[in-house]
Enzyme design. Structure first.
Site, mmCIF file in Angstrom:
data_model
loop_
_atom_site.group_PDB
_atom_site.id
_atom_site.type_symbol
_atom_site.label_atom_id
_atom_site.label_comp_id
_atom_site.label_asym_id
_atom_site.label_seq_id
_atom_site.Cartn_x
_atom_site.Cartn_y
_atom_site.Cartn_z
ATOM 1 N N ASN A 1 90.648 58.681 112.097
ATOM 2 C CA ASN A 1 89.842 57.559 111.612
ATOM 3 C C ASN A 1 90.689 56.270 111.577
ATOM 4 O O ASN A 1 91.558 56.114 110.728
ATOM 5 C CB ASN A 1 89.331 57.933 110.210
ATOM 6 C CG ASN A 1 88.389 56.911 109.637
ATOM 7 O OD1 ASN A 1 88.571 55.714 109.831
ATOM 8 N ND2 ASN A 1 87.381 57.373 108.927
ATOM 9 N N ASP B 1 92.224 63.312 102.730
ATOM 10 C CA ASP B 1 90.816 63.663 102.781
ATOM 11 C C ASP B 1 90.120 62.922 101.659
ATOM 12 O O ASP B 1 90.626 62.876 100.542
ATOM 13 C CB ASP B 1 90.641 65.169 102.594
ATOM 14 C CG ASP B 1 89.889 65.755 103.768
ATOM 15 O OD1 ASP B 1 88.863 65.169 104.148
ATOM 16 O OD2 ASP B 1 90.334 66.774 104.312
ATOM 17 N N PHE C 1 83.886 51.226 106.789
ATOM 18 C CA PHE C 1 83.332 52.361 107.530
ATOM 19 C C PHE C 1 82.569 53.255 106.552
ATOM 20 O O PHE C 1 82.583 53.027 105.337
ATOM 21 C CB PHE C 1 84.447 53.142 108.221
ATOM 22 C CG PHE C 1 85.358 53.878 107.275
ATOM 23 C CD1 PHE C 1 86.358 53.198 106.601
ATOM 24 C CD2 PHE C 1 85.206 55.244 107.054
ATOM 25 C CE1 PHE C 1 87.193 53.873 105.710
ATOM 26 C CE2 PHE C 1 86.047 55.926 106.172
ATOM 27 C CZ PHE C 1 87.039 55.228 105.501
ATOM 28 N N GLY C 2 81.964 54.289 107.108
ATOM 29 C CA GLY C 2 81.318 55.318 106.286
ATOM 30 C C GLY C 2 80.371 54.735 105.249
ATOM 31 O O GLY C 2 79.510 53.891 105.555
ATOM 32 N N ASP D 1 80.940 52.718 102.865
ATOM 33 C CA ASP D 1 81.355 51.430 102.283
ATOM 34 C C ASP D 1 80.183 50.494 101.957
ATOM 35 O O ASP D 1 80.182 49.859 100.893
ATOM 36 C CB ASP D 1 82.348 50.706 103.204
ATOM 37 C CG ASP D 1 83.770 51.232 103.057
ATOM 38 O OD1 ASP D 1 84.037 51.929 102.063
ATOM 39 O OD2 ASP D 1 84.604 50.949 103.932
ATOM 40 N N ARG E 1 91.708 55.417 98.021
ATOM 41 C CA ARG E 1 92.786 55.649 99.011
ATOM 42 C C ARG E 1 94.023 54.829 98.639
ATOM 43 O O ARG E 1 95.139 55.336 98.686
ATOM 44 C CB ARG E 1 92.272 55.260 100.405
ATOM 45 C CG ARG E 1 93.273 55.459 101.546
ATOM 46 C CD ARG E 1 92.590 55.434 102.888
ATOM 47 N NE ARG E 1 91.558 56.444 102.964
ATOM 48 C CZ ARG E 1 90.238 56.191 102.924
ATOM 49 N NH1 ARG E 1 89.780 54.949 102.879
ATOM 50 N NH2 ARG E 1 89.366 57.189 102.949
HETATM 51 P P1 ITT Z 1 90.214 62.244 109.173
HETATM 52 O O1 ITT Z 1 90.471 62.447 110.629
HETATM 53 O O2 ITT Z 1 91.339 61.506 108.512
HETATM 54 O O3 ITT Z 1 89.846 63.513 108.431
HETATM 55 P P2 ITT Z 1 87.467 61.412 108.457
HETATM 56 O O4 ITT Z 1 86.661 60.265 108.967
HETATM 57 O O5 ITT Z 1 86.940 62.797 108.664
HETATM 58 O O6 ITT Z 1 88.958 61.248 109.082
HETATM 59 P P3 ITT Z 1 87.583 61.973 105.606
HETATM 60 O O7 ITT Z 1 87.436 63.420 105.888
HETATM 61 O O8 ITT Z 1 88.689 61.548 104.709
HETATM 62 O O9 ITT Z 1 87.747 61.137 106.944
HETATM 63 O O10 ITT Z 1 86.273 61.374 104.979
HETATM 64 C C1 ITT Z 1 85.010 62.005 105.125
HETATM 65 C C2 ITT Z 1 83.924 60.976 105.193
HETATM 66 O O11 ITT Z 1 83.765 60.369 103.899
HETATM 67 C C3 ITT Z 1 84.184 59.829 106.152
HETATM 68 O O12 ITT Z 1 83.803 60.163 107.452
HETATM 69 C C4 ITT Z 1 83.313 58.719 105.541
HETATM 70 O O13 ITT Z 1 81.976 58.856 105.940
HETATM 71 C C5 ITT Z 1 83.422 59.008 104.040
HETATM 72 N N1 ITT Z 1 84.514 58.204 103.465
HETATM 73 C C6 ITT Z 1 85.767 58.585 103.159
HETATM 74 N N2 ITT Z 1 86.501 57.576 102.686
HETATM 75 C C7 ITT Z 1 85.695 56.503 102.706
HETATM 76 C C8 ITT Z 1 85.857 55.148 102.371
HETATM 77 O O14 ITT Z 1 87.018 54.667 101.937
HETATM 78 N N3 ITT Z 1 84.816 54.341 102.537
HETATM 79 C C9 ITT Z 1 83.642 54.788 102.991
HETATM 80 N N4 ITT Z 1 83.398 56.043 103.345
HETATM 81 C C10 ITT Z 1 84.411 56.904 103.209
#
Ligand code: ITT
Length: 188
Positions: free
Chosen positions: A9, A68, A143-144, A146, A172
């Site tokens: 990510n 994670d 992202f995600g 947010d 984080r």
């Molecule tokens: P990795 O390769 O590092 O695992 P990932 O995108 O799968 O990347 P995570 O497992 O840590 O990341 O997070 C799972 C999901 O949770 C991620 O895809 C986002 O949708 C959401 N998420 C995590 N941290 C976030 C943040 O700071 N802001 C918004 N959404 C977040």
């Protein structure tokens, strides 16, 4: 010293890079995205992150960490939590807002768990950011989830914040600061 962040990510990498640059010039952060991270599906972030770190530590001989994170919503009894990645890819922010339709308790928190593999030992750091689920999608940064999360002490969603601003509140950033403190005692 070189420290590798194993993540696919790029947003997560950029957030952490900004903090490391600001706080510790002795750490050179490098992304490691093209490595297969063995992940179990589990109900706890700790379990998931430790399993992946232990496996990776047998494969790579550099100092690295993985992180994670997940969004835990009170009214949904902690959902999507450890399933945040899947839930984001399937129902997304709009889906979460639909599930929250008519629910007045909007309390939620983001949790971050880091497993650092440093000089052969594994150490865990945690960060939590409490806040609320917004009533609508707001902002294009980050992202995600947010754009639907408003951290305590702010009127804006994470989606309306720059990286530096998000780092002043985020789960984080809190976990990363603890990790930097720990590493600092070794490299000074
Ligand atoms: P990795 O390769 O590092 O695992 P990932 O995108 O799968 O990347 P995570 O497992 O840590 O990341 O997070 C799972 C999901 O949770 C991620 O895809 C986002 O949708 C959401 N998420 C995590 N941290 C976030 C943040 O700071 N802001 C918004 N959404 C977040």
């Amino acid at each position: 010293m070189k420290l590798y962040f194993v993540t696919s990510n790029r947003h997560k990498f950029e957030e952490v890079l900004a903090l490391v640059k600001e706080l510790e010039s002795g750490i050179q952060l490098e992304p490691l995205g093209n490595i297969r991270k063995l992940e179990i599906q589990g109900d706890s972030l700790d379990e998931i992150v430790l399993f992946a770190a232990e496996n990776l530590s047998r494969e790579i001989r550099v100092d690295f960490f993985i992180e994670d994170a997940g969004l835990f919503i009170d009214a949904l009894r902690g959902f999507p939590g450890p399933y945040s990645n899947y839930v984001y890819r399937t129902i997304g922010c709009e889906g979460i807002l639909r599930l929250m339709n008519g629910i007045t308790n909007r309390n939620a928190e983001f949790r971050s768990i880091i497993a650092l593999c440093f000089r052969g030992i594994i150490k865990v750091f945690r960060g939590v950011c409490k806040g609320k689920i917004s009533n609508e999608v707001r902002g294009h940064f980050g992202f995600g989830f947010d754009p639907i999360f408003i951290p305590e002490g702010s009127q804006k969603t994470f989606g309306e914040m720059s990286t530096a601003e998000k780092n002043m509140h985020s789960h984080r950033a809190k976990a990363v600061k603890l990790m930097i403190e720990f590493i600092r005692t070794f490299i000074k």
